[in-house]
Design a protein around this motif. Sequence first.
Motif, PDB file in Angstrom:
ATOM      1  N   THR A  97     -20.690  -3.971 -36.228  1.00 40.17           N
ATOM      2  CA  THR A  97     -21.672  -4.904 -36.737  1.00 40.17           C
ATOM      3  C   THR A  97     -22.001  -5.955 -35.685  1.00 40.17           C
ATOM      4  O   THR A  97     -21.227  -6.170 -34.748  1.00 40.17           O
ATOM      5  CB  THR A  97     -21.158  -5.552 -38.039  1.00 40.17           C
ATOM      6  N   ARG A  99     -24.205  -9.914 -34.966  1.00 41.42           N
ATOM      7  CA  ARG A  99     -24.885 -11.091 -35.490  1.00 41.42           C
ATOM      8  C   ARG A  99     -25.202 -12.011 -34.328  1.00 41.42           C
ATOM      9  O   ARG A  99     -24.463 -12.052 -33.341  1.00 41.42           O
ATOM     10  CB  ARG A  99     -24.008 -11.826 -36.496  1.00 41.42           C
ATOM     11  N   TYR A 105     -19.868 -19.469 -36.418  1.00 44.39           N
ATOM     12  CA  TYR A 105     -19.179 -18.196 -36.218  1.00 44.39           C
ATOM     13  C   TYR A 105     -17.679 -18.348 -36.370  1.00 44.39           C
ATOM     14  O   TYR A 105     -17.023 -17.518 -36.989  1.00 44.39           O
ATOM     15  CB  TYR A 105     -19.512 -17.626 -34.839  1.00 44.39           C
ATOM     16  N   TYR A 115     -23.284 -11.086 -41.086  1.00 44.20           N
ATOM     17  CA  TYR A 115     -23.725 -10.193 -40.016  1.00 44.20           C
ATOM     18  C   TYR A 115     -25.103  -9.608 -40.310  1.00 44.20           C
ATOM     19  O   TYR A 115     -25.450  -9.343 -41.463  1.00 44.20           O
ATOM     20  CB  TYR A 115     -22.690  -9.079 -39.797  1.00 44.20           C
TER      21      TYR A 115
END
Length: 128
Positions: A97, A99, A105, A115
């Motif tokens: 994944t 992001r 974060y 994400y």
Amino acid sequence: QVQLVESGGGLVQAGGSLRLSCAASGRSFSSYAMGWFRQAPGKEREFAAGIVWGNGEIYYADSVKGRFTISRDNAKNTVYLQMNDLKPDDTGVYYCTARAWNPYYRRNYADPGAYDYWGQGTQVTVSS
């Protein structure tokens, strides 16, 4: 269009090792954080490991710490998850994944809802 393609899953005996790969494409990921999540049958998706592409900052779930290693290859735009000393509880579908990194974060790296992009997943089965 961002694409994440996982590979490297399979069947392994307890105590064995596997290395998962995630080939990322579609944009520059230098300002992104990448992660590996996993989902066992009947269970929620859970965080396994994460890495900030730009500075290499790394996080692990307690359940995999000391056994799994996340890394990245900038030239290949690929993220890896080296899994050693595998246990039957590690069985599940493993997802790559991504992001966009932001200051939140460090608070929510383990939240799958944070994400933006997901791969199709690769199955890991650990037999006892």
